[in-house]
Design a protein around this motif. Sequence first.
Motif, short mmCIF file in Angstrom:
data_model
loop_
_atom_site.label_atom_id
_atom_site.label_comp_id
_atom_site.label_asym_id
_atom_site.label_seq_id
_atom_site.Cartn_x
_atom_site.Cartn_y
_atom_site.Cartn_z
N LEU A 3 2.20 -14.57 -11.63
CA LEU A 3 1.83 -13.20 -11.31
C LEU A 3 2.66 -12.70 -10.12
N PRO A 4 3.02 -11.42 -10.10
CA PRO A 4 3.61 -10.88 -8.88
C PRO A 4 2.67 -11.10 -7.70
N CYS A 5 3.19 -11.60 -6.59
CA CYS A 5 2.37 -11.92 -5.42
C CYS A 5 3.04 -11.40 -4.15
N ILE A 6 2.19 -10.97 -3.21
CA ILE A 6 2.68 -10.45 -1.93
C ILE A 6 1.93 -11.15 -0.81
N GLY A 7 2.65 -11.65 0.18
CA GLY A 7 2.03 -12.25 1.35
C GLY A 7 1.73 -11.17 2.39
N VAL A 8 0.48 -11.17 2.87
CA VAL A 8 0.05 -10.20 3.88
C VAL A 8 -0.61 -10.98 5.02
N ALA A 9 0.09 -11.13 6.14
CA ALA A 9 -0.42 -11.92 7.26
C ALA A 9 -0.77 -11.01 8.43
N LYS A 10 -1.80 -11.42 9.17
CA LYS A 10 -2.23 -10.63 10.33
C LYS A 10 -1.48 -11.04 11.60
N SER A 37 0.00 -0.28 9.30
CA SER A 37 -0.67 0.12 8.06
C SER A 37 -1.71 1.21 8.25
N TYR A 38 -2.09 1.47 9.53
CA TYR A 38 -3.21 2.36 9.78
C TYR A 38 -3.03 3.00 11.15
N ASN A 39 -3.15 4.31 11.22
CA ASN A 39 -2.92 5.01 12.49
C ASN A 39 -3.79 4.51 13.62
N ASN A 40 -5.04 4.15 13.31
CA ASN A 40 -5.99 3.76 14.36
C ASN A 40 -5.83 2.31 14.83
N SER A 41 -4.86 1.60 14.28
CA SER A 41 -4.62 0.22 14.72
C SER A 41 -3.14 0.03 15.03
N SER A 42 -2.86 -0.41 16.25
CA SER A 42 -1.45 -0.64 16.65
C SER A 42 -0.98 -2.03 16.25
N LYS A 43 -1.90 -2.88 15.75
CA LYS A 43 -1.50 -4.22 15.33
C LYS A 43 -0.87 -4.15 13.95
N PRO A 44 0.35 -4.67 13.80
CA PRO A 44 1.00 -4.58 12.49
C PRO A 44 0.51 -5.66 11.52
N LEU A 45 0.84 -5.47 10.26
CA LEU A 45 0.72 -6.53 9.26
C LEU A 45 2.12 -7.09 9.04
N TYR A 46 2.19 -8.35 8.64
CA TYR A 46 3.48 -9.00 8.37
C TYR A 46 3.57 -9.26 6.87
N LYS A 91 0.95 -0.71 1.76
CA LYS A 91 0.60 0.53 2.47
C LYS A 91 -0.33 1.40 1.62
N SER A 92 -0.04 1.49 0.32
CA SER A 92 -0.83 2.34 -0.56
C SER A 92 -2.24 1.80 -0.78
N CYS A 93 -2.47 0.53 -0.45
CA CYS A 93 -3.79 -0.10 -0.62
C CYS A 93 -4.61 -0.10 0.67
N CYS A 94 -4.09 0.51 1.73
CA CYS A 94 -4.77 0.46 3.03
C CYS A 94 -5.60 1.70 3.31
N ARG A 95 -6.91 1.52 3.40
CA ARG A 95 -7.80 2.56 3.91
C ARG A 95 -8.05 2.31 5.40
N TYR A 96 -7.91 1.04 5.76
CA TYR A 96 -8.02 0.60 7.16
C TYR A 96 -6.78 -0.25 7.43
N ARG A 97 -6.82 -1.06 8.47
CA ARG A 97 -5.64 -1.88 8.77
C ARG A 97 -5.36 -2.89 7.65
N ILE A 98 -6.41 -3.57 7.16
CA ILE A 98 -6.25 -4.60 6.14
C ILE A 98 -6.31 -3.97 4.76
N PRO A 99 -5.36 -4.27 3.86
CA PRO A 99 -5.39 -3.67 2.52
C PRO A 99 -6.68 -4.02 1.78
N GLU A 100 -7.18 -3.08 1.00
CA GLU A 100 -8.49 -3.21 0.36
C GLU A 100 -8.67 -4.50 -0.46
N PRO A 101 -7.69 -4.94 -1.25
CA PRO A 101 -7.93 -6.17 -2.02
C PRO A 101 -8.26 -7.37 -1.11
N ILE A 102 -7.60 -7.47 0.03
CA ILE A 102 -7.87 -8.58 0.96
C ILE A 102 -9.14 -8.30 1.75
#
Length: 226
Positions: A130-137, A181-190, A207-218
């Motif tokens: 499956l297509p996979c993407i790594g999203v680290a905090k 990923s989110y205006n209200n958080s200055s901490k980036p995602l990697y 980016k398109s999956c982010c309502r908050y800093r962390i993308p919704e699926p995660i």
Amino acid sequence: REQAQLKASVVEDDTEEWQKDARFTGLERVGGVDLSYIKGDDTSACASLVVLSYPALEVLYEDCRMVAVSAPYVAGFLAFREVPFLVEAVQRLQQEEPKLRPQVLLVDGNGLLHPRGFGVACHLGVLTDLPCIGVAKNLLQVDGLVRDELHRQQIRSLQKEGDTFPLAGTSGRVLGMALRSYNNSSKPLYISVGHRVCLETAVRLVKSCCRYRIPEPIRQVQKQGR
């Protein structure tokens, strides 16, 4: 040796039609996977998989199983400890609800951004195809990437959501991208490539999956795991 063999199968390019469209037309299901441990017990964990609709990001499917983790934690080899349970979750979904099979998985961890260029998102991608993407905090410090003053300056340069900067190692290779990923958080995602997706597409999709800093699926899969 096993990592090196599997790494040869990683595809760092877009392979799906929906990836080539600016609006991801044709993408209907996005998955998230995670292993959550009981506090103070590194052998009891909850292996979770969620599938969300896209672009609405509503939960379509949830699977949460308690598992006994026997492989020890060794830095750089986390996938050998966790991926077997996540593969089983994907296989259960395939058997029980094949129509809900995700078209892409977001993984709480790294892909190519790894000491041997084969993190958990690559490992899971190759084994599930499956297509996979790594999203680290947090930044994994490899190939000369460090959380130094220059890195902090680069983070400060991310003024608004959607801003990015490349994670270029001393080898000259771009291993991933830092994303605000989110205006209200200055901490980036990697963000890093796992399998069957290019880095630019991976960043746009996260980016398109982010309502908050962390993308919704995660965010949803971790909520379920807790």
